[in-house]
Design a protein around this motif. Structure first.
Motif, PDB file in Angstrom:
ATOM      1  N   HIS A   1       0.976  -1.062   0.035  1.00 14.83           N
ATOM      2  CA  HIS A   1       0.115   0.155  -0.095  1.00 14.83           C
ATOM      3  C   HIS A   1       0.975   1.268   0.021  1.00 14.83           C
ATOM      4  CE1 HIS A   1      -4.191  -1.651   0.810  1.00 14.83           C
ATOM      5  NE2 HIS A   1      -3.188  -2.818   1.040  1.00 14.83           N
TER       6      HIS A   1
ATOM      7  N   THR B   1       2.337   4.477  -4.979  1.00 17.55           N
ATOM      8  CA  THR B   1       1.261   4.911  -5.775  1.00 17.55           C
ATOM      9  C   THR B   1       0.880   4.074  -6.987  1.00 17.55           C
ATOM     10  OG1 THR B   1       2.299   7.217  -5.664  1.00 17.55           O
ATOM     11  CG2 THR B   1       0.277   7.247  -6.786  1.00 17.55           C
TER      12      THR B   1
ATOM     13  N   ARG C   1       1.707   0.394  -8.964  1.00 21.57           N
ATOM     14  CA  ARG C   1       2.444  -1.096  -9.143  1.00 21.57           C
ATOM     15  C   ARG C   1       2.433  -1.611 -10.414  1.00 21.57           C
ATOM     16  NH1 ARG C   1       1.714  -5.425  -4.452  1.00 21.57           N
ATOM     17  NH2 ARG C   1       3.947  -5.135  -3.791  1.00 21.57           N
TER      18      ARG C   1
ATOM     19  N   ASP D   1      -0.927  -2.862 -11.830  1.00 26.60           N
ATOM     20  CA  ASP D   1      -1.823  -3.710 -10.665  1.00 26.60           C
ATOM     21  C   ASP D   1      -2.476  -2.686  -9.643  1.00 26.60           C
ATOM     22  OD1 ASP D   1      -0.768  -5.344  -7.602  1.00 26.60           O
ATOM     23  OD2 ASP D   1      -2.506  -6.059  -8.987  1.00 26.60           O
ATOM     24  N   LYS D   2      -1.956  -1.521  -9.611  1.00 27.85           N
ATOM     25  CA  LYS D   2      -2.537  -0.727  -8.776  1.00 27.85           C
ATOM     26  C   LYS D   2      -2.175   0.651  -9.018  1.00 27.85           C
ATOM     27  CE  LYS D   2      -1.912   1.607  -4.267  1.00 27.85           C
ATOM     28  NZ  LYS D   2      -1.047   1.869  -3.036  1.00 27.85           N
ATOM     29  N   SER D   3      -3.202   1.594  -9.498  1.00 28.68           N
ATOM     30  CA  SER D   3      -2.980   3.090  -9.599  1.00 28.68           C
ATOM     31  C   SER D   3      -4.306   3.749  -9.514  1.00 28.68           C
ATOM     32  CB  SER D   3      -2.815   3.033 -11.371  1.00 28.68           C
ATOM     33  OG  SER D   3      -2.861   4.358 -11.490  1.00 28.68           O
ATOM     34  N   PRO D   4      -4.155   5.095  -8.877  1.00 30.19           N
ATOM     35  CA  PRO D   4      -5.270   5.722  -8.625  1.00 30.19           C
ATOM     36  C   PRO D   4      -6.027   6.379 -10.002  1.00 30.19           C
ATOM     37  CG  PRO D   4      -3.296   7.070  -7.920  1.00 30.19           C
ATOM     38  CD  PRO D   4      -2.946   5.753  -8.651  1.00 30.19           C
ATOM     39  N   SER D   5      -5.191   6.572 -11.030  1.00 31.81           N
ATOM     40  CA  SER D   5      -5.827   7.169 -12.354  1.00 31.81           C
ATOM     41  C   SER D   5      -5.571   6.441 -13.501  1.00 31.81           C
ATOM     42  CB  SER D   5      -4.976   8.502 -12.337  1.00 31.81           C
ATOM     43  OG  SER D   5      -3.683   8.430 -12.223  1.00 31.81           O
ATOM     44  N   LEU D   6      -5.085   4.905 -13.378  1.00 30.18           N
ATOM     45  CA  LEU D   6      -5.038   4.419 -14.491  1.00 30.18           C
ATOM     46  C   LEU D   6      -5.735   2.973 -14.296  1.00 30.18           C
ATOM     47  CD1 LEU D   6      -1.193   4.669 -14.906  1.00 30.18           C
ATOM     48  CD2 LEU D   6      -2.691   5.879 -16.111  1.00 30.18           C
ATOM     49  N   ARG D   7      -6.312   2.607 -15.504  1.00 33.59           N
ATOM     50  CA  ARG D   7      -6.992   1.136 -15.231  1.00 33.59           C
ATOM     51  C   ARG D   7      -6.240   0.202 -15.403  1.00 33.59           C
ATOM     52  NH1 ARG D   7     -10.903   1.393 -20.388  1.00 33.59           N
ATOM     53  NH2 ARG D   7     -11.933  -0.276 -18.903  1.00 33.59           N
TER      54      ARG D   7
END
Lengths: 299, 414
Positions: free
Chosen positions: A230, A233, A235, A250-256
């Motif tokens: 976590h 920002t 991954r 895998d993880k992003s606030p603004s990308l799918r």
């Protein structure tokens, strides 16, 4: 602000409290500060983001899923097999720098084909001169270096990218105190976030893979545990699908979440060639070091 | 609190004569004042020639103390405050099956009878908001997210969103990070629908203005582009984002916020309605653990010295906490207390996010340990099903509902 919430040592705190001061306002004159100090509202940030630079990975598919490239002001974690550390080789960096210069002149020719083409004056050695290399041998050195980075970057204002290869190496072997590890890693990630935000640079952390026992089966996952996952920002996970390499967000606030193929060539990371045309690729020993180019060659 | 002489500047009635009188009875600070018998002190004051001034001084000090804390409330006051001020902020999530029947409870203000009534509620959001303004409690067994949360996030409560992390394997349907999207969507909804201010404390550079703009465009279904642009600008200017990278910076921001809210209590147009801390676990993890002072020392080694900021704050004795817990845990409980105080006194809904760690037998549990478990009022487990855009949320802890209830909702596509 209460004394208990200040970052002072326990002995000072004890002395203040025993003297009857439990609140800072009793020590100084009262002043109320403006709420807007140091804050930004979302509207301004939206416009600022549109002018933010992104660092290309020189693979078009990968850039597409990353929304243009690695984002500045964010910490991106990249992990996957195979993992190689301590293998930054200057010859390989030179190889990639040369390929980069060739690409740039080709690109500028492509852009200005109706005007007289301008010479790309940059030499590969200029690129290499802009790479600052630090070697760390223990986790205390790692912590010390990250503390030192703030001072370093304020002196070298042109740094736009920080790569840590890898963040896990010194924390996996012989690290007994897990609680200490979580604390130290938490502190490191916050410090890196602060650097990224303050100096508008991109931070890329490389991670190793490990296996995790979930629901009756062993699965591959990135190292350092749940708390660490976590801490960044974005991954990106690199994996093999048959004979092809893929990168997955895998993880992003603004990308799918999306996946893109890439390949490693002697010139660095490029789009993967379609399978019917595939010829034998040369694999450098340190593929991930070649992924990202450092700053300033766009002048 | 302060020694008496530091109050002299602001309250000239507490002059040196008053201080000498108090000193002669062993009273040097306001705390000593409270410990002493005030009737006895007043009786002793009567023997002095300057009786009136001394009595005024005593009254003044008592007045200062009263201003520092909330006045006493009885049950009726609390109920009235809950009905009038503690609104629900809807999260704005759509999807899931529609509720067909909703049970509505009206509470008579005479306190004796509680009337229940079954009603069919229309599915439009406007009707929902109207019910809230009237003030009755709404109990539901519907499956939309707002219905699950009885209307949304409640002002005056601290809600914690716990999000599991992903395993890394790409093919299986695992849960992925959804808490940030949840926070962004709620922030957008509050800014647009409720026209309130949102304060967002971001620890991982994950505040994304584009996503906020995207959510807002979905929520405000206006046709004219001009009006939409204006509304978007106004709503987005109401969301303020602070980047905080250590727990002391968070305390700074919260203290300043409290200061600001206190001085702006009459102004309705700039009311902060929602405070989001994403994520509180990343701020607390570096200071938690170790024995006593060890935790804070390791962290300070990592971050270095910070400047002190002088702001007004609440007066609260946390030294006892420090003595019995480690410094890190004292900071964590202190943070929880400050957030809940802000929520209650200024009618904010406070949302914090947390992550999970491995527990016994491979099951994951929320981070931050047992001490933190009792701090939030509401705890929700939020996760997104990989590969699809639907998320599931289940209740881990709620003051008025059984845990285990779950529902699904949809986060709109990028």
């Amino acid at each position: 602000m209460e004394i208990s919430r200040l970052p002072i040592s326990a002995s000072h705190r004890g002395k203040l409290i025993s003297a009857g001061y439990t609140c800072l306002s009793s020590l100084s004159s009262v002043s109320s500060s403006d709420l807007a100090r140091g804050a930004q509202n979302a509207w301004d940030m939206l416009h600022e983001e549109e002018s933010l630079m992104r660092i290309t990975t020189s693979c078009a598919d990968l850039d597409n899923i990353l929304g243009g490239g690695i984002n500045c002001k964010e910490v991106t974690e990249i992990g996957g097999v195979p993992d190689t550390e301590g293998s930054f080789m200057v010859e390989r960096a030179l190889q990639i720098a040369e390929a980069c210069v060739e690409d740039m002149s080709e690109y500028s020719r492509f852009l200005r084909n109706d005007i007289q083409a301008c010479q790309v004056r940059i030499q590969p050695k200029d690129i290499l001169e802009n790479i600052y290399y630090f070697r760390i041998c223990s986790y205390t050195e790692q912590i010390a270096l990250i503390n030192y980075l703030e001072k370093f970057i304020s002196e070298h204002k042109d740094v736009k990218l920080v790569i840590v290869d890898s963040i896990t190496f010194h924390f996996r072997q012989d690290f007994d105190d897990m609680a200490l590890r979580t604390r130290v890693l938490g502190g490191i990630s916050l410090k890196l976030m602060k650097l990224a935000k303050e100096f508008s640079l991109a931070v890329v952390l490389l991670n190793q893979v490990t296996t995790k026992y979930i629901e009756g089966s062993f699965q591959l996952t990135l190292a350092l545990g749940d708390s660490w996952s976590h801490s960044c920002t974005n991954r990106v996970i690199l994996y093999w699908n048959g004979n092809e390499r893929y990168a997955y967000i895998d993880k992003s606030p603004s990308l799918r979440s999306a996946s893109a193929p890439y390949s490693v060539t002697s010139r660095g990371i490029r789009n993967s060639a379609p399978s019917y045309k595939r010829i034998k690729m040369m694999m450098g020993p340190l593929q991930r070091n070649g992924v990202i180019f450092i700053d300033d060659y766009e002048q | 609190m302060a020694p008496l002489k530091s109050l002299e500047r602001e309250y000239p009635i507490i002059d040196s004569e008053f201080q000498n009188f108090c000193a002669s009875h062993g009273i040097f600070s306001v705390e000593d004042f409270l410990i002493n018998d005030l009737y006895e002190l007043a009786a002793l004051a009567e023997q002095q020639p300057t009786l009136e001034r001394l009595k005024e001084g005593i009254t003044q000090v008592l007045g200062i103390i009263d201003n520092q804390h909330q006045p006493w409330l009885n049950g009726m006051d609390l109920l009235e405050d809950a009905l009038r001020n503690k609104h629900f902020l809807s999260t704005g999530f759509e999807g899931g099956t529609e509720a067909s029947k909703v049970m509505v409870a009206f509470i008579n203000l005479d306190g004796n009878a509680v009337h229940y009534r079954f009603e069919r509620l229309s599915n439009r959001d406007h009707d929902w908001t109207e019910r809230q303004l009237v003030g009755p409690f709404v109990l539901t067994f519907g499956v939309r997210l707002d219905l699950l949360l009885q209307g949304g996030f409640r002002a005056g409560q601290l809600t914690e969103l716990v999000g599991p992390s992903s395993s890394g394997k790409t093919q299986c349907t695992d849960e992925v990070f959804a808490e940030t999207q949840f926070c962004l969507q709620t922030a957008a909804n509050v800014a647009v629908k409720h026209m309130g201010r949102v304060v967002y404390l971001d620890t991982g550079n994950s505040f994304s203005p584009q996503r906020i703009a995207h959510f807002m465009e979905l929520i405000s279904d206006l046709h004219f582009k001009q009006a939409k642009h204006k509304i978007l600008q106004k709503a987005m200017s109401n969301i303020v984002c602070h980047s905080v990278f250590d727990i002391f910076a968070m305390f700074d921001v919260l203290c300043q916020l409290e200061c600001d809210l206190r001085s702006q209590m009459d102004r309705r147009d700039y009311l902060v309605q929602l405070l989001i801390v994403d994520s509180v676990s990343s701020l607390i993890t570096p200071v938690l653990g170790g024995s006593g002072s060890q935790g804070i020392n390791t962290w300070m080694y990592v971050t270095g010295f910070r400047k002190l900021d002088f702001v007004t704050g609440i007066c609260h004795i946390a030294s006892l906490l420090k003595k019995y817990m480690g410094t890190g845990r004292a900071l964590m409980i202190s943070a929880g207390f400050l957030l809940k105080k802000l929520a209650h006194e200024h009618n904010l809904a406070v949302v914090v996010t947390n992550h999970t760690v491995g527990g016994e037998g491979g099951a994951s549990k929320p981070a931050l340990g047992e001490s933190w478990k009792s701090v939030p009022h509401v705890r929700l487990l939020v996760s997104r099903n990989r590969g699809s855009s639907s998320c599931s949320v289940s209740i881990l802890k709620h003051p008025s509902m059984a845990s285990g209830k779950a529902t699904e909702f949809v986060i709109s596509e990028f």
